[in-house]
Design a protein around this motif. Sequence first.
Motif, PDB file in Angstrom:
ATOM      1  N   UNK A  72     -14.491  -0.297   1.384  1.00  0.00           N
ATOM      2  CA  UNK A  72     -13.075   0.028   1.464  1.00  0.00           C
ATOM      3  C   UNK A  72     -12.375  -0.170   0.137  1.00  0.00           C
ATOM      4  N   UNK A  73     -11.230   0.465   0.022  1.00  0.00           N
ATOM      5  CA  UNK A  73     -10.377   0.330  -1.146  1.00  0.00           C
ATOM      6  C   UNK A  73      -9.122  -0.430  -0.788  1.00  0.00           C
ATOM      7  N   UNK A  74      -8.314  -0.695  -1.795  1.00  0.00           N
ATOM      8  CA  UNK A  74      -7.060  -1.410  -1.567  1.00  0.00           C
ATOM      9  C   UNK A  74      -7.276  -2.830  -1.089  1.00  0.00           C
ATOM     10  N   UNK A  75      -8.375  -3.449  -1.496  1.00  0.00           N
ATOM     11  CA  UNK A  75      -8.729  -4.783  -1.000  1.00  0.00           C
ATOM     12  C   UNK A  75      -7.815  -5.856  -1.558  1.00  0.00           C
ATOM     13  N   UNK A  76      -7.357  -6.718  -0.667  1.00  0.00           N
ATOM     14  CA  UNK A  76      -6.639  -7.935  -1.049  1.00  0.00           C
ATOM     15  C   UNK A  76      -7.308  -9.094  -0.329  1.00  0.00           C
ATOM     16  N   UNK A 114     -11.771 -19.841   5.375  1.00  0.00           N
ATOM     17  CA  UNK A 114     -11.951 -18.457   5.798  1.00  0.00           C
ATOM     18  C   UNK A 114     -11.384 -17.500   4.754  1.00  0.00           C
ATOM     19  N   UNK A 115     -12.231 -16.564   4.332  1.00  0.00           N
ATOM     20  CA  UNK A 115     -11.809 -15.485   3.454  1.00  0.00           C
ATOM     21  C   UNK A 115     -11.216 -14.403   4.339  1.00  0.00           C
ATOM     22  N   UNK A 116      -9.965 -14.057   4.084  1.00  0.00           N
ATOM     23  CA  UNK A 116      -9.301 -13.008   4.843  1.00  0.00           C
ATOM     24  C   UNK A 116      -9.175 -11.784   3.941  1.00  0.00           C
ATOM     25  N   UNK A 117      -9.919 -10.739   4.290  1.00  0.00           N
ATOM     26  CA  UNK A 117      -9.939  -9.491   3.535  1.00  0.00           C
ATOM     27  C   UNK A 117      -9.097  -8.460   4.274  1.00  0.00           C
ATOM     28  N   UNK A 118      -8.155  -7.854   3.568  1.00  0.00           N
ATOM     29  CA  UNK A 118      -7.390  -6.732   4.111  1.00  0.00           C
ATOM     30  C   UNK A 118      -7.639  -5.550   3.186  1.00  0.00           C
ATOM     31  N   UNK A 119      -7.979  -4.404   3.773  1.00  0.00           N
ATOM     32  CA  UNK A 119      -8.216  -3.215   2.960  1.00  0.00           C
ATOM     33  C   UNK A 119      -7.913  -1.975   3.799  1.00  0.00           C
ATOM     34  N   UNK A 120      -8.195  -0.807   3.246  1.00  0.00           N
ATOM     35  CA  UNK A 120      -7.766   0.409   3.935  1.00  0.00           C
ATOM     36  C   UNK A 120      -8.560   0.741   5.198  1.00  0.00           C
ATOM     37  N   UNK A 121      -9.593  -0.018   5.516  1.00  0.00           N
ATOM     38  CA  UNK A 121     -10.308   0.210   6.783  1.00  0.00           C
ATOM     39  C   UNK A 121     -10.045  -0.877   7.821  1.00  0.00           C
ATOM     40  N   UNK A 122      -9.329  -1.936   7.454  1.00  0.00           N
ATOM     41  CA  UNK A 122      -9.028  -2.971   8.431  1.00  0.00           C
ATOM     42  C   UNK A 122      -8.840  -4.335   7.807  1.00  0.00           C
TER      43      UNK A 122
END
Length: 148
Positions: A72-76, A114-122
């Motif tokens: 995914x892209x847009x990862x934060x 916990x690593x919380x990943x937010x990106x364009x797929x979820x």
Amino acid sequence: MMRKVLVFAGLLALQIGSAAAAEPPAGEWLFSKADRFEGDVLQPAPAADAIYLGKTVTFGKDRVDGPGPLACGGATYDYADMPADGFFQGYAANAQLDAKRFASAAGLPDPSRTLQLACDTGVFDFHTAEDGALVIMMDLVVYRLQRQ
């Protein structure tokens, strides 16, 4: 009074806006194990269900390279200390399992970093196990990722 409120709001906005983004975990990570819960016991997942086993994930500054929805892209990224009740978006509670036994079976401390990943797929939560592995549940399969 209005001036004090505006000054406070401006300082708060400046502080929030200047917060540094969390860094992604370094290196390449291998899906090394795939299990399913049978009650509150982990059992090896059938091969047909363990579709990510043997694949890798690399967390980049603003993207993730990996299989399925993890590409995914847009990862934060953010980190939080997640209690057992919150592991896998509250799966234990929804399945009427004891969250602490559930956490123990998955090798997770309570709480877990916990690593919380937010990106364009979820949005994805990777819980840090006692041995440093990352643990995630996807499609009811609990995967362990080891840094390579």
